[in-house]
Design a protein around this motif. Structure first.
Motif, PDB file in Angstrom:
ATOM      1  N   THR A 112       3.579   7.217 -15.336  1.00 37.68           N
ATOM      2  CA  THR A 112       3.690   8.122 -16.474  1.00 37.68           C
ATOM      3  C   THR A 112       2.491   7.927 -17.386  1.00 37.68           C
ATOM      4  N   PRO A 113       1.727   8.990 -17.668  1.00 40.61           N
ATOM      5  CA  PRO A 113       0.529   8.827 -18.490  1.00 40.61           C
ATOM      6  C   PRO A 113       0.878   8.516 -19.937  1.00 40.61           C
ATOM      7  N   SER A 114      -0.084   7.979 -20.641  1.00 37.69           N
ATOM      8  CA  SER A 114       0.099   7.734 -22.067  1.00 37.69           C
ATOM      9  C   SER A 114      -0.006   9.051 -22.822  1.00 37.69           C
ATOM     10  N   PRO A 115       0.603   9.134 -23.997  1.00 39.70           N
ATOM     11  CA  PRO A 115       0.477  10.372 -24.784  1.00 39.70           C
ATOM     12  C   PRO A 115      -0.954  10.594 -25.218  1.00 39.70           C
ATOM     13  N   ALA A 116      -1.302  11.854 -25.390  1.00 37.79           N
ATOM     14  CA  ALA A 116      -2.647  12.208 -25.822  1.00 37.79           C
ATOM     15  C   ALA A 116      -2.869  11.743 -27.265  1.00 37.79           C
ATOM     16  N   PRO A 117      -4.102  11.445 -27.640  1.00 39.56           N
ATOM     17  CA  PRO A 117      -4.391  11.017 -29.014  1.00 39.56           C
ATOM     18  C   PRO A 117      -3.959  12.084 -30.019  1.00 39.56           C
ATOM     19  N   ALA A 118      -3.169  11.672 -30.988  1.00 43.42           N
ATOM     20  CA  ALA A 118      -2.612  12.616 -31.967  1.00 43.42           C
ATOM     21  C   ALA A 118      -3.703  13.334 -32.748  1.00 43.42           C
TER      22      ALA A 118
END
Length: 234
Positions: free
Chosen positions: A51-57
């Motif tokens: 599962t990828p990390s969330p994109a930079p906010a």
């Protein structure tokens, strides 16, 4: 053959076998690192990617990003990078409108401009939507673009005059709208959205993120609802 000769022949045969075995072993290619016969797999099996990390906010939503729905302290934010001349975006439009209707008052919905180079009028369309947004008509122009895309999309000629007509229909100040649509400020604003998309790895439209996680291409209503429900339940 006497006993001594027999013994010598046997010993020579054994020695030959040993030498052959040593030569074979020395010529074998080295075994690959890791466990033989296995491959690394993410949890869940079948070799699926982790599962990828969330994109930079800070790349997903800027202070000047355009919200179709802005809910105070919303636990879920949906971000769509879109191109108003993209047929796939037009096909996705009813799904996103249904999501907005069903989750109204509970989620944020942010649109980011991502005009694809192959569409001659994608940048003028994005500039028109941004110019309308400056007069408080973001949603009206956003919807108008998709509702009429078949009439102006895929043209190689500049359709800016068509977009001015939309501004008239929406009751906007046409002079102000036209000046904004043609301004460098709006062009830079559209480019900034595009640059953020590139930094996030966006390559086509629509590209949709739910709480920072990119969905699969053109997610169905059910797939989006499942992700949103999970975010609301946290």
């Amino acid at each position: 053959m006497n006993q001594n000769m027999t013994f010598t022949v046997v010993m020579l045969a054994v020695l030959g076998l040993l030498v052959g075995a040593l030569v074979y072993m020395s010529n074998r290619p080295p075994a690959p690192s890791g466990t033989a016969g296995t491959s690394a797999a993410a949890p869940g099996g079948r070799g699926a990617a982790a599962t990828p990390s969330p994109a930079p906010a800070e790349l997903l939503v800027r202070e000047d990003s355009r919200y179709l729905d802005d809910v105070e302290d919303a636990p879920v934010t949906v971000v769509e990078f879109l191109d108003f001349e993209c047929e796939a975006c037009r096909a996705q439009f009813p799904v996103m409108e249904r999501i907005r209707e069903d989750y109204g008052g509970r989620i944020d919905f942010v649109v980011r401009y991502f005009p694809l180079p192959g569409h001659a009028n994608s940048r003028p369309a994005a500039a028109a939507v941004e110019a309308a947004a400056q007069q408080g008509a973001l949603e009206g122009m956003y919807a108008r673009m998709y509702e009429t895309q078949a009439e102006w999309g895929e043209s190689r000629q500049d359709q800016s005059e068509v977009f001015v007509g939309f501004a008239e229909e929406l009751g906007l100040d046409v002079a102000e709208f036209t000046a904004a649509m043609e301004s460098q400020e709006v062009a830079d604003r559209v480019q900034a959205d595009f640059d953020d998309g590139v930094a996030l790895g966006v390559q086509g439209t629509p590209t949709i993120f739910v709480n920072g996680y990119r969905t699969q291409s053109m997610p169905t209503y059910e797939e989006l609802a499942e992700l949103i429900d999970a975010g609301l339940a946290e």
